[in-house]
Design a protein around this motif. Structure first.
Motif, PDB file in Angstrom:
ATOM      1  N   LEU A 125      -1.669   4.251   1.727  1.00 59.65           N
ATOM      2  CA  LEU A 125      -1.839   4.934   0.442  1.00 59.65           C
ATOM      3  C   LEU A 125      -2.825   6.095   0.576  1.00 59.65           C
ATOM      4  O   LEU A 125      -2.645   7.142  -0.057  1.00 59.65           O
ATOM      5  CB  LEU A 125      -2.312   3.945  -0.620  1.00 59.65           C
ATOM      6  CG  LEU A 125      -1.288   2.866  -1.009  1.00 59.65           C
ATOM      7  CD1 LEU A 125      -1.868   1.932  -2.066  1.00 59.65           C
ATOM      8  CD2 LEU A 125       0.004   3.494  -1.531  1.00 59.65           C
ATOM      9  N   GLU A 126      -3.852   5.916   1.408  1.00 53.31           N
ATOM     10  CA  GLU A 126      -4.789   7.013   1.644  1.00 53.31           C
ATOM     11  C   GLU A 126      -4.081   8.190   2.310  1.00 53.31           C
ATOM     12  O   GLU A 126      -4.324   9.355   1.966  1.00 53.31           O
ATOM     13  CB  GLU A 126      -5.945   6.515   2.507  1.00 53.31           C
ATOM     14  CG  GLU A 126      -7.045   7.552   2.754  1.00 53.31           C
ATOM     15  CD  GLU A 126      -6.729   8.522   3.890  1.00 53.31           C
ATOM     16  OE1 GLU A 126      -7.093   9.710   3.789  1.00 53.31           O
ATOM     17  OE2 GLU A 126      -6.082   8.096   4.870  1.00 53.31           O
TER      18      GLU A 126
ATOM     19  N   GLU B 168      -1.758  -4.629  -6.926  1.00 56.57           N
ATOM     20  CA  GLU B 168      -2.491  -5.870  -6.629  1.00 56.57           C
ATOM     21  C   GLU B 168      -2.311  -6.330  -5.192  1.00 56.57           C
ATOM     22  O   GLU B 168      -2.400  -7.525  -4.894  1.00 56.57           O
ATOM     23  CB  GLU B 168      -2.076  -6.980  -7.610  1.00 56.57           C
ATOM     24  CG  GLU B 168      -2.343  -6.640  -9.063  1.00 56.57           C
ATOM     25  CD  GLU B 168      -1.840  -7.697 -10.024  1.00 56.57           C
ATOM     26  OE1 GLU B 168      -1.481  -8.799  -9.565  1.00 56.57           O
ATOM     27  OE2 GLU B 168      -1.809  -7.424 -11.240  1.00 56.57           O
ATOM     28  N   GLY B 169      -2.027  -5.397  -4.297  1.00 53.34           N
ATOM     29  CA  GLY B 169      -1.881  -5.739  -2.899  1.00 53.34           C
ATOM     30  C   GLY B 169      -0.523  -6.260  -2.508  1.00 53.34           C
ATOM     31  O   GLY B 169      -0.247  -6.456  -1.320  1.00 53.34           O
ATOM     32  N   TYR B 170       0.358  -6.484  -3.474  1.00 54.20           N
ATOM     33  CA  TYR B 170       1.718  -6.914  -3.140  1.00 54.20           C
ATOM     34  C   TYR B 170       2.497  -5.776  -2.507  1.00 54.20           C
ATOM     35  O   TYR B 170       3.263  -5.961  -1.567  1.00 54.20           O
ATOM     36  CB  TYR B 170       2.447  -7.408  -4.400  1.00 54.20           C
ATOM     37  CG  TYR B 170       2.030  -8.781  -4.826  1.00 54.20           C
ATOM     38  CD1 TYR B 170       2.713  -9.904  -4.359  1.00 54.20           C
ATOM     39  CD2 TYR B 170       0.942  -8.973  -5.674  1.00 54.20           C
ATOM     40  CE1 TYR B 170       2.329 -11.179  -4.733  1.00 54.20           C
ATOM     41  CE2 TYR B 170       0.552 -10.243  -6.059  1.00 54.20           C
ATOM     42  CZ  TYR B 170       1.243 -11.347  -5.583  1.00 54.20           C
ATOM     43  OH  TYR B 170       0.849 -12.601  -5.939  1.00 54.20           O
ATOM     44  N   CYS B 171       2.297  -4.590  -3.042  1.00 53.68           N
ATOM     45  CA  CYS B 171       2.983  -3.397  -2.550  1.00 53.68           C
ATOM     46  C   CYS B 171       2.257  -2.187  -3.114  1.00 53.68           C
ATOM     47  O   CYS B 171       1.321  -2.322  -3.914  1.00 53.68           O
ATOM     48  CB  CYS B 171       4.460  -3.385  -2.961  1.00 53.68           C
ATOM     49  SG  CYS B 171       4.747  -3.632  -4.742  1.00 53.68           S
ATOM     50  N   GLY B 172       2.678  -1.013  -2.685  1.00 55.83           N
ATOM     51  CA  GLY B 172       2.103   0.217  -3.197  1.00 55.83           C
ATOM     52  C   GLY B 172       3.183   1.271  -3.348  1.00 55.83           C
ATOM     53  O   GLY B 172       4.334   1.064  -2.940  1.00 55.83           O
TER      54      GLY B 172
ATOM     55  N   LEU C 216       8.170   6.625  -3.226  1.00 56.84           N
ATOM     56  CA  LEU C 216       8.094   5.886  -1.966  1.00 56.84           C
ATOM     57  C   LEU C 216       7.412   4.556  -2.244  1.00 56.84           C
ATOM     58  O   LEU C 216       6.249   4.512  -2.667  1.00 56.84           O
ATOM     59  CB  LEU C 216       7.316   6.683  -0.918  1.00 56.84           C
ATOM     60  CG  LEU C 216       7.005   5.967   0.395  1.00 56.84           C
ATOM     61  CD1 LEU C 216       8.278   5.485   1.084  1.00 56.84           C
ATOM     62  CD2 LEU C 216       6.197   6.874   1.323  1.00 56.84           C
ATOM     63  N   MET C 217       8.130   3.462  -2.006  1.00 61.08           N
ATOM     64  CA  MET C 217       7.631   2.127  -2.293  1.00 61.08           C
ATOM     65  C   MET C 217       7.380   1.403  -0.964  1.00 61.08           C
ATOM     66  O   MET C 217       8.267   1.322  -0.113  1.00 61.08           O
ATOM     67  CB  MET C 217       8.641   1.367  -3.152  1.00 61.08           C
ATOM     68  CG  MET C 217       8.982   2.110  -4.446  1.00 61.08           C
ATOM     69  SD  MET C 217      10.431   1.453  -5.345  1.00 61.08           S
ATOM     70  CE  MET C 217       9.742  -0.089  -5.965  1.00 61.08           C
ATOM     71  N   LEU C 218       6.169   0.873  -0.799  1.00 56.25           N
ATOM     72  CA  LEU C 218       5.728   0.288   0.469  1.00 56.25           C
ATOM     73  C   LEU C 218       5.342  -1.169   0.265  1.00 56.25           C
ATOM     74  O   LEU C 218       4.369  -1.472  -0.435  1.00 56.25           O
ATOM     75  CB  LEU C 218       4.540   1.084   1.014  1.00 56.25           C
ATOM     76  CG  LEU C 218       4.810   2.561   1.319  1.00 56.25           C
ATOM     77  CD1 LEU C 218       3.503   3.308   1.564  1.00 56.25           C
ATOM     78  CD2 LEU C 218       5.738   2.701   2.523  1.00 56.25           C
TER      79      LEU C 218
END
Length: 480
Positions: free
Chosen positions: A59-60, A73-77, A152-154
């Protein structure tokens, strides 16, 4: 709306200008170990600290190129470009399978060699993630108008059951694009994916089994498994198993270790003519040892018979259909506790098969052998009409770049298409026209094997296909 002619005219030069920058970016991503570990969950890190660090880093990097980022919440970004309420998604995952054994090169110190990049995750799936990030840069930096926002989904748990985006969708954590490109397979489009059936067996070991350990994850064919047996000397074991291939024997105090040597690979793609799971190889050797010596190694005999092939024949669950092919089954992880063998398996079942048929067949077999089915997690098959306009738009982009007229395909591998509504699995692997790392030994270079390798030129070709595909989808998706 993107002008396809302008997009195509700009794509080749932009890709050439940014090739090395993309390679260096991918090296940074691959240098981060990111095996999904739900057993190490913490607030904000449901899949363990390594995936949390990888998500923060990704994400950075997205933010550094000027994109808006979101952390769910850390599940995805996610990273987005555009302001439209209509969206086109690109879905990738940041988690990787464990590195396993027999690497020639360091898994998290990626290197370039003979036109390939080598490291865990270069292809599955950090390479596609970087490609999609640079795709957003292409449209942004060339000021190409789009009527859809690009998202973009990670994810962080694709390799361990897709609980990341399943949670995202169930809890409505963020937008779900009308159509999403799932960048985690091969070209052209995948229209069908077999169902997934993860299960665990509990099998009485037999009094002469001291320990049995092998494998790391269900969905990878294990290359090594070690079985320790009592009640026999090394010399007698060597005599009984003389000529048996793909095993090695050694003394372990008063016991004997039998090591099975398999061939690592993806559970969805077993060999047709040979069983490559090291667990089954070691178990088959033990079954023969029991037959010749009278030792009690009954748990191994059960495993060897059940997994005589990778298609469920002796379990009574063999099945195939025209749409998606054969059922496959992998003996992935084994350990021993309390006199019982705990075996984790991975099944991929055809799209027209009912999961209940599998449960009934396996329970019947196991009960007859004093064993139990102690866990079963099922994910439904995926299917989209190959004539869907979105599929034909993607095919048009693929064919215009490659000239390959292959039709959409079905596969045993499972992707986020199972859990992300509107997802279409589309590349970026070059299934028909890709290059192989001939400098690596057999069994090396694959997505879940040692020395995972990505052909840089194929990656860049896939990048151009994706650029044109987004332009095509922008025409048929969203409102004017």
């Amino acid at each position: 709306m993107a002008d396809k002619k302008i997009v195509e005219a700009l794509a080749d030069q932009w890709i050439a200008d940014h090739k090395q920058e993309m390679v260096e970016e991918l090296k940074k991503w691959v240098s981060h170990p990111s095996v999904s570990r739900a057993d190490l969950a913490a607030p904000g890190a449901p899949f363990g600290p390594d995936c949390r660090k990888m998500l923060d880093f990704a994400l950075e990097r997205c933010a550094s190129y000027g994109f808006k980022t979101e952390d769910f919440e850390g599940y995805c970004g996610a990273a987005t470009y555009g302001e439209s309420k209509d969206e086109i998604g690109m879905v990738c995952h940041l988690d990787v399978v464990p590195e396993g054994n027999f690497w020639i090169h360091q898994p998290y110190a990626p290197i370039e060699k003979e036109g390939f990049l080598i490291g865990r995750g270069v292809g599955d799936n950090k390479g596609p993630g970087v490609m999609c990030l640079f795709l957003m840069r292409f449209f942004k930096e060339n000021n190409i108008p789009l009527r859809n926002t690009l998202r973009l989904m990670l994810g962080c748990a694709e390799e361990t059951g897709m609980a990341d985006f399943a949670h995202y969708v169930e809890h409505k954590m963020g937008p779900i694009p009308a159509v999403s490109l799932i960048a985690d397979a091969g070209f052209p489009a995948c229209y069908a994916q077999k169902g997934g059936y993860n299960a665990a067996f509990s099998i009485p070991a037999g009094k002469n089994i001291v320990n049995f350990v092998g494998g790391s994850v269900r969905n990878a064919i294990p290359d090594t498994a070690v079985l320790t047996v009592s009640g026999i000397t090394l010399a007698d074991a060597q005599k009984a198993l003389e000529g048996v291939e793909r095993i090695s024997l050694e003394a372990d105090g008063q016991n004997v270790k039998i090591t099975g040597h398999g061939k690592a690979g993806h559970a969805a793609n077993p060999a047709e003519d040979v069983q490559n799971s090291a667990i089954v190889i070691a178990a088959a050797a033990a079954a023969l040892l029991e037959e010749k010596t009278g030792l009690d190694l009954s748990g191994c005999k059960t495993i060897a018979h059940a997994f005589v092939d990778a298609f469920g024949t002796n379990l009574g669950i063999a099945y195939a259909d025209e749409q998606s092919g054969k059922l496959t089954i992998n003996a992935g992880v084994i350990q021993m506790e309390g006199g019982k063998l705990h075996l984790d398996i991975d099944i991929r079942f055809p799209v027209t098969m009912k999961s209940e048929t599998i449960t009934t067949g396996m329970e019947s077999y196991l009960n007859a052998n004093g064993a139990d089915l102690i866990e079963a997690n099922i994910s439904n098959p995926y299917y989209i009409d190959p004539q869907d306009p979105k599929v034909t738009a993607l095919l048009s982009a693929y064919r215009s770049v490659t000239g390959d007229m292959s039709e959409p395909y079905a596969m045993g591998g499972g992707t986020y298409s199972r859990v992300v509504p509107g997802g279409i699995t589309f590349g970026p692997g070059m299934r028909k026209m890709g290059h192989k790392p001939e400098f690596l030994p057999e069994g090396h270079g694959g997505a879940h094997g040692p020395d995972e390798a990505l052909c840089i030129q194929d990656w860049l070709t896939a990048f151009k296909i994706y650029i044109l595909s987004v332009a095509q989808l922008d025409e048929v998706t969203g409102e004017d």
